[in-house]
Design an enzyme around this catalytic site. Structure first.
Site: not given
Ligand code: ADP
Length: 199
Positions: A13, A88, A127, A136, A147
């Site tokens: 994404k 989400r 990554r 991370r 996740r």
């Molecule tokens: P990923 O690589 O898992 O898609 P993101 O960078 O989008 O990672 O998100 C990392 C973390 O940030 C998630 O696992 C969650 O803890 C938090 N997070 C991000 N966006 C949201 C959201 N829309 N609602 C709730 N938590 C979120």
């Protein structure tokens, strides 16, 4: 243009959001990036989110809904934006629906990146390896598994939510990055021309 990118962690994404951002000159709104910045800056939101994020759970809807509402009202979003990692949950999608409706705005498309879950763990491991040390907190195989589970339970239902609106388009996210980008660009171009024909 207002877009949502939907797909499991590691689906690409963020990568596609950056391509779309450059091509359309609109910002990428990554709630993950915004939350990580808050954690780093040790803001009240960041302090609340830190442990939740590290274990791969979701930050409370109210917190992210507010972050997104504030961000969408900033001047650089006037021409549109790409939502990456939001919504989400169904509750977040409903909050976004009302937020947009209140502002008289509509989504153009929800782009679902379809990927093979087996391949995702490998991507996340790469990554971590490529980042040269600064990994991370949630980029471990264990947190990724969690996740993915959270994605299946809480986020995947959004696919039906958006299919019902007629805005959902699905793309094969297992192709090479450039091919995924090209496919998305084609779909958006044809949707745009259809919208023009429709009036
Ligand atoms: P990923 O690589 O898992 O898609 P993101 O960078 O989008 O990672 O998100 C990392 C973390 O940030 C998630 O696992 C969650 O803890 C938090 N997070 C991000 N966006 C949201 C959201 N829309 N609602 C709730 N938590 C979120």
């Amino acid at each position: 243009m207002r877009l949502i990118l939907l797909g499991p962690p590691g689906a690409g994404k963020g990568t596609q959001a950056k391509v779309l951002m450059d091509a359309n000159n609109i910002p990428q709104l990554s709630t993950g990036d915004m939350l990580r910045a808050a954690v780093k800056a040790e803001t009240p939101v960041g302090l609340k989110a830190k442990d939740i994020m590290a274990r791969g759970d979701l930050v409370p809807d109210a917190v992210v809904n507010q972050i997104v509402a504030d961000r969408i009202d900033m001047a650089d979003c006037a021409r549109g934006f790409i939502l990456d990692g939001f919504p989400r949950t169904v509750a977040q999608a409903e909050a976004l629906d009302s937020l947009l409706a209140e502002r008289g705005l509509a989504l153009d498309a929800v782009v679902e990146l379809q990927v093979d879950e087996e391949a995702l763990a490998a991507r996340v491991e790469n990554r971590a390896a490529e980042s040269g040390g600064e990994v991370r907190a949630d980029d471990t195989v264990e947190a990724l598994r969690h996740r993915l589970k959270v994605y299946r339970e809480q986020t995947a239902p959004l696919i039906d939510h958006y299919r019902a609106t007629g805005k959902l388009v699905s793309v094969d996210g297992m192709q090479a990055i450039d091919d995924v980008s090209a496919q998305i660009a084609d779909i958006l171009a044809s949707e745009g021309s259809q919208a023009q024909v429709a009036g």
